[in-house]
Scaffold this motif. Structure first.
Motif, short mmCIF file in Angstrom:
data_model
loop_
_atom_site.label_atom_id
_atom_site.label_comp_id
_atom_site.label_asym_id
_atom_site.label_seq_id
_atom_site.Cartn_x
_atom_site.Cartn_y
_atom_site.Cartn_z
N LEU A 41 0.86 -1.17 0.00
CA LEU A 41 0.00 0.00 0.00
C LEU A 41 0.91 1.22 0.00
CD1 LEU A 41 -2.83 1.31 0.37
CD2 LEU A 41 -2.42 1.17 2.83
N VAL A 42 0.74 2.09 -1.00
CA VAL A 42 1.57 3.29 -1.10
C VAL A 42 0.73 4.49 -0.67
CG1 VAL A 42 2.92 4.79 -2.63
CG2 VAL A 42 2.96 2.29 -2.96
N VAL A 43 1.20 5.20 0.36
CA VAL A 43 0.50 6.38 0.86
C VAL A 43 1.25 7.61 0.37
CG1 VAL A 43 -0.23 7.62 2.93
CG2 VAL A 43 -0.29 5.11 2.89
N GLN A 44 0.56 8.42 -0.41
CA GLN A 44 1.16 9.64 -0.96
C GLN A 44 1.09 10.76 0.09
OE1 GLN A 44 2.65 9.67 -3.91
NE2 GLN A 44 2.02 7.58 -4.31
N PRO A 45 2.05 11.70 0.05
CA PRO A 45 1.95 12.84 0.97
C PRO A 45 0.73 13.69 0.65
CG PRO A 45 3.91 13.01 -0.43
CD PRO A 45 3.20 11.75 -0.81
N ASN A 46 0.20 14.34 1.67
CA ASN A 46 -0.94 15.24 1.49
C ASN A 46 -0.50 16.40 0.60
OD1 ASN A 46 -3.01 17.13 1.72
ND2 ASN A 46 -3.29 16.80 3.90
N PRO A 47 -1.17 16.64 -0.52
CA PRO A 47 -0.77 17.75 -1.40
C PRO A 47 -0.94 19.11 -0.72
CG PRO A 47 -2.82 16.78 -2.16
CD PRO A 47 -2.32 15.91 -1.04
N LYS A 48 -1.69 19.15 0.37
CA LYS A 48 -1.88 20.40 1.11
C LYS A 48 -0.74 20.63 2.10
CE LYS A 48 -6.44 21.20 0.08
NZ LYS A 48 -6.88 22.42 -0.48
N GLY A 49 0.22 19.69 2.18
CA GLY A 49 1.36 19.84 3.07
C GLY A 49 1.17 19.13 4.40
N VAL A 50 2.18 19.26 5.24
CA VAL A 50 2.17 18.65 6.57
C VAL A 50 1.98 19.76 7.59
CG1 VAL A 50 3.50 17.31 8.24
CG2 VAL A 50 3.67 16.78 5.80
N LEU A 51 0.99 19.59 8.45
CA LEU A 51 0.64 20.61 9.42
C LEU A 51 1.33 20.34 10.75
CD1 LEU A 51 -2.63 22.34 9.81
CD2 LEU A 51 -1.86 21.14 11.82
N GLY A 52 1.86 21.39 11.37
CA GLY A 52 2.45 21.31 12.70
C GLY A 52 1.88 22.41 13.58
N VAL A 53 1.83 22.15 14.88
CA VAL A 53 1.30 23.13 15.83
C VAL A 53 2.28 23.28 16.99
CG1 VAL A 53 -0.62 23.71 17.37
CG2 VAL A 53 -1.06 22.47 15.27
N GLN A 54 2.52 24.53 17.36
CA GLN A 54 3.32 24.84 18.55
C GLN A 54 2.55 25.83 19.38
OE1 GLN A 54 6.76 26.38 16.38
NE2 GLN A 54 7.99 24.81 17.39
N VAL A 55 2.84 25.86 20.66
CA VAL A 55 2.26 26.88 21.52
C VAL A 55 3.42 27.69 22.08
CG1 VAL A 55 2.14 25.39 23.57
CG2 VAL A 55 0.61 27.32 23.36
N GLU A 56 3.29 29.01 22.00
CA GLU A 56 4.37 29.86 22.50
C GLU A 56 4.36 29.86 24.02
OE1 GLU A 56 4.09 33.71 20.67
OE2 GLU A 56 4.71 32.93 18.74
N PRO A 57 5.54 29.79 24.63
CA PRO A 57 5.59 29.80 26.10
C PRO A 57 5.00 31.09 26.66
CG PRO A 57 7.74 29.26 25.16
CD PRO A 57 6.86 29.69 24.03
N ILE A 58 4.36 30.97 27.81
CA ILE A 58 3.84 32.14 28.51
C ILE A 58 4.87 32.50 29.57
CG2 ILE A 58 2.04 32.99 30.06
CD1 ILE A 58 0.07 31.21 28.55
N ASN A 59 5.41 33.72 29.47
CA ASN A 59 6.46 34.13 30.40
C ASN A 59 5.95 34.40 31.80
OD1 ASN A 59 8.41 33.96 28.38
ND2 ASN A 59 8.01 36.04 27.70
N GLU A 60 4.76 34.98 31.90
CA GLU A 60 4.24 35.29 33.22
C GLU A 60 2.72 35.22 33.22
OE1 GLU A 60 3.91 39.38 35.44
OE2 GLU A 60 5.89 38.53 35.84
N ALA A 61 2.18 34.57 34.22
CA ALA A 61 0.74 34.52 34.42
C ALA A 61 0.49 34.79 35.89
CB ALA A 61 0.18 33.16 34.01
#
Length: 181
Positions: A41-61
């Motif tokens: 079974l050959v799985v092609q890459p998503n033509p829409k690209g590969v999605l990544g998510v990061q969350v920016e650190p919160i310095n002070e709360a």
């Protein structure tokens, strides 16, 4: 990806690539015959690209003070990103809590759209008690209700956030003179 006993292939591959599997067919005649063949079974890459998510650190709360959380969504392997209006949920959870436990707090940020790197922010509740929390951001993709069917649901690595108690200060002026006697 799962191959069912009925021959159906279901699920989603985590990565593009080639996935070989073996198929064996037998009959139940008096002189049984068996044929085995390796298929791929050959799985092609998503033509829409590969999605990544990061969350920016919160310095002070600080308890009682508005705190903004920002998620960064990136697309690699494509020239555009998710459309405007796609959502990222930002959650705060108690460290060590059961993953099925709802977050202590959350907010939803809306992506501006189009570019391959997008930042979206939302305000966390000011009522968070002092303590340590884990902050994550989740892009609402195909496995989320109302998510973008062109992309998978992706969650960032957790960032630790410490909410400080509200600062207190007491000011004492000079005491008035007291007459003795």
């Amino acid at each position: 990806v799962t191959l069912g006993t009925d021959g159906s292939i279901t699920g989603e591959a985590d990565e593009p690539g080639s996935y070989p599997f073996i198929v064996q067919v037998s009959d139940d005649s008096p002189d049984p015959q068996t044929v085995t063949q390796t298929l791929t079974l050959v799985v092609q890459p998503n033509p829409k690209g590969v999605l990544g998510v990061q969350v920016e650190p919160i310095n002070e709360a600080v308890y009682g003070t508005p705190t903004s959380a920002t998620a960064l969504v990136t697309i690699t392997g494509a020239t555009t990103g998710p459309p405007a209006g796609d959502k990222v949920e930002i959650d705060l959870a108690t460290p060590g809590a059961d993953p099925s436990t709802p977050p202590v707090a959350s907010c939803v940020a809306t992506l501006p759209g189009s570019t391959t790197t997008q930042a979206a922010s939302c305000a966390l509740p000011t009522t968070l008690g002092a303590g340590n929390y884990l902050l994550t951001a989740t892009f609402r993709g195909s496995s989320s209700s109302g998510g973008d069917s062109d992309y998978p649901t992706v969650t960032s690595d957790a960032q630790q956030v410490t909410v400080q108690p509200m600062p207190t200060s007491l000011n004492f002026g000079a005491l008035p003179a007291v007459a003795s006697g």
